[in-house]
Design a protein around this motif. Structure first.
Motif, PDB file in Angstrom:
ATOM      1  N   LYS A  23       0.838  -1.205   0.000  1.00  0.00           N
ATOM      2  CA  LYS A  23       0.000   0.000   0.000  1.00  0.00           C
ATOM      3  C   LYS A  23       0.872   1.254   0.000  1.00  0.00           C
ATOM      4  N   VAL A  24       1.891   1.296   0.852  1.00  0.00           N
ATOM      5  CA  VAL A  24       2.753   2.476   0.970  1.00  0.00           C
ATOM      6  C   VAL A  24       3.573   2.702  -0.295  1.00  0.00           C
ATOM      7  N   LEU A  25       4.105   1.627  -0.865  1.00  0.00           N
ATOM      8  CA  LEU A  25       5.012   1.744  -2.010  1.00  0.00           C
ATOM      9  C   LEU A  25       4.301   1.682  -3.360  1.00  0.00           C
ATOM     10  N   GLY A  26       3.010   1.400  -3.356  1.00  0.00           N
ATOM     11  CA  GLY A  26       2.264   1.355  -4.610  1.00  0.00           C
ATOM     12  C   GLY A  26       2.489   0.091  -5.402  1.00  0.00           C
ATOM     13  N   GLY A  27       2.666  -1.018  -4.717  1.00  0.00           N
ATOM     14  CA  GLY A  27       2.873  -2.290  -5.406  1.00  0.00           C
ATOM     15  C   GLY A  27       1.771  -3.275  -5.076  1.00  0.00           C
ATOM     16  N   LYS A  28       1.927  -4.485  -5.580  1.00  0.00           N
ATOM     17  CA  LYS A  28       0.966  -5.547  -5.311  1.00  0.00           C
ATOM     18  C   LYS A  28       1.724  -6.711  -4.679  1.00  0.00           C
ATOM     19  N   SER A  54       7.144 -14.153   0.113  1.00  0.00           N
ATOM     20  CA  SER A  54       6.302 -13.075  -0.395  1.00  0.00           C
ATOM     21  C   SER A  54       7.169 -12.064  -1.128  1.00  0.00           C
ATOM     22  N   CYS A  55       6.522 -11.310  -1.992  1.00  0.00           N
ATOM     23  CA  CYS A  55       7.240 -10.314  -2.781  1.00  0.00           C
ATOM     24  C   CYS A  55       6.299  -9.163  -3.101  1.00  0.00           C
ATOM     25  N   VAL A  56       6.818  -7.951  -2.927  1.00  0.00           N
ATOM     26  CA  VAL A  56       6.120  -6.751  -3.378  1.00  0.00           C
ATOM     27  C   VAL A  56       7.009  -6.109  -4.422  1.00  0.00           C
ATOM     28  N   THR A  57       6.500  -6.025  -5.644  1.00  0.00           N
ATOM     29  CA  THR A  57       7.223  -5.356  -6.722  1.00  0.00           C
ATOM     30  C   THR A  57       6.568  -4.004  -6.927  1.00  0.00           C
ATOM     31  N   PHE A  58       7.386  -2.969  -6.951  1.00  0.00           N
ATOM     32  CA  PHE A  58       6.875  -1.613  -7.132  1.00  0.00           C
ATOM     33  C   PHE A  58       7.821  -0.885  -8.069  1.00  0.00           C
ATOM     34  N   ASP A  59       7.384   0.263  -8.531  1.00  0.00           N
ATOM     35  CA  ASP A  59       8.198   1.050  -9.447  1.00  0.00           C
ATOM     36  C   ASP A  59       9.546   1.347  -8.802  1.00  0.00           C
ATOM     37  N   VAL A  95       5.366   8.946   1.736  1.00  0.00           N
ATOM     38  CA  VAL A  95       5.878   7.604   2.029  1.00  0.00           C
ATOM     39  C   VAL A  95       6.471   7.584   3.436  1.00  0.00           C
ATOM     40  N   PHE A  96       7.280   8.587   3.749  1.00  0.00           N
ATOM     41  CA  PHE A  96       7.864   8.702   5.088  1.00  0.00           C
ATOM     42  C   PHE A  96       6.756   8.753   6.140  1.00  0.00           C
ATOM     43  N   ASP A  97       5.758   9.586   5.920  1.00  0.00           N
ATOM     44  CA  ASP A  97       4.660   9.724   6.880  1.00  0.00           C
ATOM     45  C   ASP A  97       3.903   8.414   7.066  1.00  0.00           C
ATOM     46  N   ALA A  98       3.663   7.693   5.987  1.00  0.00           N
ATOM     47  CA  ALA A  98       2.952   6.409   6.080  1.00  0.00           C
ATOM     48  C   ALA A  98       3.773   5.382   6.847  1.00  0.00           C
ATOM     49  N   LEU A  99       5.074   5.329   6.591  1.00  0.00           N
ATOM     50  CA  LEU A  99       5.939   4.389   7.310  1.00  0.00           C
ATOM     51  C   LEU A  99       6.025   4.746   8.794  1.00  0.00           C
ATOM     52  N   ALA A 100       5.890   6.017   9.123  1.00  0.00           N
ATOM     53  CA  ALA A 100       5.988   6.475  10.512  1.00  0.00           C
ATOM     54  C   ALA A 100       4.730   6.162  11.331  1.00  0.00           C
ATOM     55  N   GLU A 101       3.594   5.932  10.671  1.00  0.00           N
ATOM     56  CA  GLU A 101       2.358   5.637  11.398  1.00  0.00           C
ATOM     57  C   GLU A 101       2.531   4.374  12.230  1.00  0.00           C
ATOM     58  N   GLY A 102       2.414   4.523  13.542  1.00  0.00           N
ATOM     59  CA  GLY A 102       2.573   3.387  14.437  1.00  0.00           C
ATOM     60  C   GLY A 102       4.013   3.012  14.695  1.00  0.00           C
ATOM     61  N   GLY A 103       4.938   3.743  14.096  1.00  0.00           N
ATOM     62  CA  GLY A 103       6.365   3.472  14.281  1.00  0.00           C
ATOM     63  C   GLY A 103       7.023   4.575  15.084  1.00  0.00           C
ATOM     64  N   LYS A 104       8.333   4.727  14.888  1.00  0.00           N
ATOM     65  CA  LYS A 104       9.091   5.742  15.633  1.00  0.00           C
ATOM     66  C   LYS A 104      10.003   6.490  14.670  1.00  0.00           C
ATOM     67  N   VAL A 105       9.815   7.794  14.588  1.00  0.00           N
ATOM     68  CA  VAL A 105      10.693   8.628  13.773  1.00  0.00           C
ATOM     69  C   VAL A 105      12.008   8.782  14.523  1.00  0.00           C
TER      70      VAL A 105
END
Length: 138
Positions: A23-28, A54-59, A95-105
């Motif tokens: 979802k964050v990186l725009g892949g499937k 598993s694999c997520v391929t994105f641009d 992308v940074f903001d999405a990865l930070a949700e529930g994480g730690k900056v």
């Protein structure tokens, strides 16, 4: 020329992490559990729901992962960081903001000597990400 891709290990939440990264990186994501694999009879029954691969391929990249099998602890987020580089800060920020949700900056996104925008975050799965937007030549 070989292709280099990161391969992460998780303690049972690989499918959740890979769906999040897709979802964050725009892949499937492509996800195969132990129970779906040809090796299902060679592993303990409690491993059936774990992700074998598993694999997520994105641009611009590929991220692969699996759950640790019974008796083998995970090494997710230990001793490595994943770096993402975008052409502009405007592309990097969401992308940074999405990865930070529930994480730690660990370093807020800001201008540095090497990038118009750079930030570091440990996501909610324990994986460290280094996100660049607009590298400064030099």
């Amino acid at each position: 020329m070989p292709e280099l891709a990161a391969y992460l290990n998780f303690d049972g939440n690989c499918a959740e992490a890979m769906n999040f990264y897709a979802k964050v990186l725009g892949g499937k994501p492509a996800i195969m559990t132990v129970g779906q694999s040809p090796m299902r009879d060679q592993l303990p029954p409690e491993a059936a729901g774990k992700v074998m691969h598993s694999c997520v391929t994105f641009d611009g990249g590929k991220l692969m992962a699996a759950d640790a099998m019974p008796g083998c602890p995970s090494s997710a987020g230990r001793g490595a960081s994943l770096a993402l580089t975008y052409p502009t800060p405007q592309q990097a920020r969401p992308v940074f903001d999405a990865l930070a949700e529930g994480g730690k900056v660990t370093m807020p996104m800001q201008k540095t000597f090497f990038s118009e925008a750079f930030g570091s975050v440990v996501d909610r799965f324990g994986v460290t990400w280094l996100v660049n937007g607009g590298l400064i030549p030099g």
